[in-house]
Design a protein around this motif. Structure first.
Motif, PDB file in Angstrom:
ATOM      1  N   VAL A 164     -31.466 -11.160 -21.272  1.00  0.00           N
ATOM      2  CA  VAL A 164     -30.185 -10.683 -21.012  1.00  0.00           C
ATOM      3  C   VAL A 164     -29.361 -11.723 -20.557  1.00  0.00           C
ATOM      4  CG1 VAL A 164     -30.782  -9.751 -19.101  1.00  0.00           C
ATOM      5  CG2 VAL A 164     -28.777  -8.698 -20.166  1.00  0.00           C
ATOM      6  N   GLY A 165     -28.328 -12.033 -21.357  1.00  0.00           N
ATOM      7  CA  GLY A 165     -27.172 -12.801 -20.948  1.00  0.00           C
ATOM      8  C   GLY A 165     -25.921 -12.424 -20.621  1.00  0.00           C
ATOM      9  N   PHE A 166     -25.068 -13.044 -19.896  1.00  0.00           N
ATOM     10  CA  PHE A 166     -23.890 -12.429 -19.503  1.00  0.00           C
ATOM     11  C   PHE A 166     -22.589 -13.517 -19.944  1.00  0.00           C
ATOM     12  CE2 PHE A 166     -26.442  -9.940 -16.930  1.00  0.00           C
ATOM     13  CZ  PHE A 166     -26.146  -8.727 -17.071  1.00  0.00           C
TER      14      PHE A 166
ATOM     15  N   SER B 113     -24.243 -16.039 -25.113  1.00  0.00           N
ATOM     16  CA  SER B 113     -24.045 -16.950 -26.172  1.00  0.00           C
ATOM     17  C   SER B 113     -25.427 -17.707 -26.188  1.00  0.00           C
ATOM     18  CB  SER B 113     -23.014 -17.981 -26.227  1.00  0.00           C
ATOM     19  OG  SER B 113     -23.093 -18.900 -25.291  1.00  0.00           O
ATOM     20  N   VAL B 114     -26.251 -17.947 -24.814  1.00  0.00           N
ATOM     21  CA  VAL B 114     -27.378 -18.773 -24.803  1.00  0.00           C
ATOM     22  C   VAL B 114     -28.639 -18.132 -25.191  1.00  0.00           C
ATOM     23  CG1 VAL B 114     -28.725 -19.978 -23.373  1.00  0.00           C
ATOM     24  CG2 VAL B 114     -26.141 -20.281 -23.044  1.00  0.00           C
ATOM     25  N   VAL B 115     -28.433 -16.547 -24.821  1.00  0.00           N
ATOM     26  CA  VAL B 115     -29.628 -15.729 -25.450  1.00  0.00           C
ATOM     27  C   VAL B 115     -29.772 -15.499 -26.734  1.00  0.00           C
ATOM     28  CG1 VAL B 115     -29.833 -14.656 -22.888  1.00  0.00           C
ATOM     29  CG2 VAL B 115     -28.652 -13.291 -24.866  1.00  0.00           C
ATOM     30  N   LEU B 116     -28.664 -15.484 -27.485  1.00  0.00           N
ATOM     31  CA  LEU B 116     -28.414 -15.256 -28.908  1.00  0.00           C
ATOM     32  C   LEU B 116     -29.211 -16.874 -29.441  1.00  0.00           C
ATOM     33  CD1 LEU B 116     -25.023 -13.828 -29.144  1.00  0.00           C
ATOM     34  CD2 LEU B 116     -27.068 -12.350 -29.673  1.00  0.00           C
TER      35      LEU B 116
ATOM     36  N   ALA C 238     -41.580 -19.780 -26.434  1.00  0.00           N
ATOM     37  CA  ALA C 238     -40.448 -19.240 -25.692  1.00  0.00           C
ATOM     38  C   ALA C 238     -39.650 -18.420 -26.482  1.00  0.00           C
ATOM     39  CB  ALA C 238     -39.677 -20.686 -25.684  1.00  0.00           C
ATOM     40  N   ALA C 239     -40.221 -17.849 -27.376  1.00  0.00           N
ATOM     41  CA  ALA C 239     -39.239 -16.592 -28.215  1.00  0.00           C
ATOM     42  C   ALA C 239     -39.215 -15.253 -27.420  1.00  0.00           C
ATOM     43  CB  ALA C 239     -39.999 -16.592 -29.568  1.00  0.00           C
ATOM     44  N   PRO C 240     -38.289 -14.821 -27.208  1.00  0.00           N
ATOM     45  CA  PRO C 240     -38.095 -13.467 -26.394  1.00  0.00           C
ATOM     46  C   PRO C 240     -38.655 -12.459 -27.530  1.00  0.00           C
ATOM     47  CG  PRO C 240     -36.001 -14.071 -27.257  1.00  0.00           C
ATOM     48  CD  PRO C 240     -36.885 -15.434 -27.760  1.00  0.00           C
ATOM     49  N   ASP C 241     -39.020 -11.246 -26.726  1.00  0.00           N
ATOM     50  CA  ASP C 241     -39.257 -10.136 -27.238  1.00  0.00           C
ATOM     51  C   ASP C 241     -38.332  -8.966 -27.671  1.00  0.00           C
ATOM     52  OD1 ASP C 241     -42.314 -10.487 -27.654  1.00  0.00           O
ATOM     53  OD2 ASP C 241     -42.160 -10.855 -25.735  1.00  0.00           O
ATOM     54  N   ALA C 242     -37.110  -9.161 -26.786  1.00  0.00           N
ATOM     55  CA  ALA C 242     -35.904  -8.268 -27.108  1.00  0.00           C
ATOM     56  C   ALA C 242     -34.818  -9.091 -26.480  1.00  0.00           C
ATOM     57  CB  ALA C 242     -36.208  -7.099 -26.365  1.00  0.00           C
ATOM     58  N   VAL C 243     -33.377  -9.180 -26.899  1.00  0.00           N
ATOM     59  CA  VAL C 243     -32.426  -9.610 -26.608  1.00  0.00           C
ATOM     60  C   VAL C 243     -31.182  -8.902 -26.411  1.00  0.00           C
ATOM     61  CG1 VAL C 243     -30.856 -11.657 -27.182  1.00  0.00           C
ATOM     62  CG2 VAL C 243     -33.339 -11.731 -27.727  1.00  0.00           C
ATOM     63  N   ALA C 244     -30.601  -9.308 -25.290  1.00  0.00           N
ATOM     64  CA  ALA C 244     -29.141  -8.232 -25.038  1.00  0.00           C
ATOM     65  C   ALA C 244     -28.244  -9.385 -24.691  1.00  0.00           C
ATOM     66  CB  ALA C 244     -29.307  -7.262 -23.825  1.00  0.00           C
TER      67      ALA C 244
END
Length: 268
Positions: free
Chosen positions: A122-124, A129-132, A143-149
């Motif tokens: 999750v990024g603010f 922009s970085v988490v996307l 390093a791939a995430p399993d969910a992104v916010a």
């Protein structure tokens, strides 16, 4: 797959496994040292670690970041926070969301090394922009995430349509502004322009599926108007939460929103 600097990250300091919080210094693929904090949540039945990416001028020890990590950690098995390059006790210089994808990748891998099979990010603001971008660039890697916010994230680069963003561009692009950044905002900014221009957040959002994506934005955000979250959500076929009365990023995220966000990251 990643098109930017390849390689592995390294942990400088080795910590024995304990039941409590622990700090480490991570080293990114391009050799930048990052301060990081792992906080397990023994009461949680979930096996998801949540990695929190702060906004520009933030750090892992800022009160708003600590509050967000605590709220999200109530739902997850653990919360991981870190300071982006050029921020807090981390080394390097801020590149405003470009090479910060390497910082997030190091934190995600560190979370997996703690035994978590599932890691959500999750990024603010800048961290949004970085988490996307990191989810898009690191598809198919460890390093791939399993969910992104992404919360309060921009959809495109070089936006100057609001007064806060015009001030931010002055800080980033002018020598006097970078001095204000270093001594007033406590962030060390790289003076070199992007070369090449990195993948934009909206382009990245379109490449994240099938990983679940959530876009969160306040209707009183003074930095980015509502066309930014709507564009991101449409590009990524994402769930979109437009929050009434909310301002910008982690400082504006209330307990109720953080609670819903934590539940979404673990459930998805």
């Amino acid at each position: 797959m990643r098109s930017e600097a390849e390689g592995r990250f390294h942990i400088m300091d080795v910590f024995s496994l304990t039941s409590g919080p622990r700090r480490a210094m991570l080293r990114t693929e391009d050799g930048v040292h990052l301060e990081a904090l792992y906080e397990p949540s023994p009461a949680s039945v979930a096996d998801t670690a949540v990695v929190v990416a702060h906004g520009f001028t933030g750090s892992l020890d800022r009160p708003a970041v600590r509050r967000a990590a605590a709220a999200l950690g109530r739902h997850a098995a653990a919360a991981v926070t870190f300071s982006f390059r050029g921020h807090g006790g981390s080394g390097g210089l801020s590149t405003l969301g470009d090479r910060e994808v390497l910082d997030l990748a190091a934190a995600v891998r560190w979370a997996r090394e703690q035994g978590h099979a599932r890691v959500a990010t999750v990024g603010f603001s800048m961290g949004g922009s970085v988490v996307l971008r990191q989810a898009a660039l690191d598809r198919g890697t460890d390093a791939a995430p399993d969910a992104v916010a992404a919360v309060s994230a921009p959809a495109r680069w070089y936006y100057r349509g609001t007064a806060p963003m015009r001030r931010l561009h002055w800080v980033v692009t002018r020598p006097a502004g970078r001095l204000v950044g270093r001594y007033g905002l406590r962030v060390r900014i790289d003076h070199r322009p992007w070369d090449p221009v990195p993948l934009s957040p909206v382009e990245a959002a379109a490449r994240i599926a099938p990983v679940p994506l959530l876009v969160v934005h306040g209707d009183r955000d003074a930095y980015f108007p509502l066309d930014h979250p709507r564009t991101l959500a449409a590009a990524g076929d994402a769930e979109l939460w437009l929050e009434p009365g909310m301002g910008h990023a982690e400082n504006a995220a209330g307990e109720e929103l953080l609670d819903r966000l934590g539940a979404w990251l673990v459930r998805r």
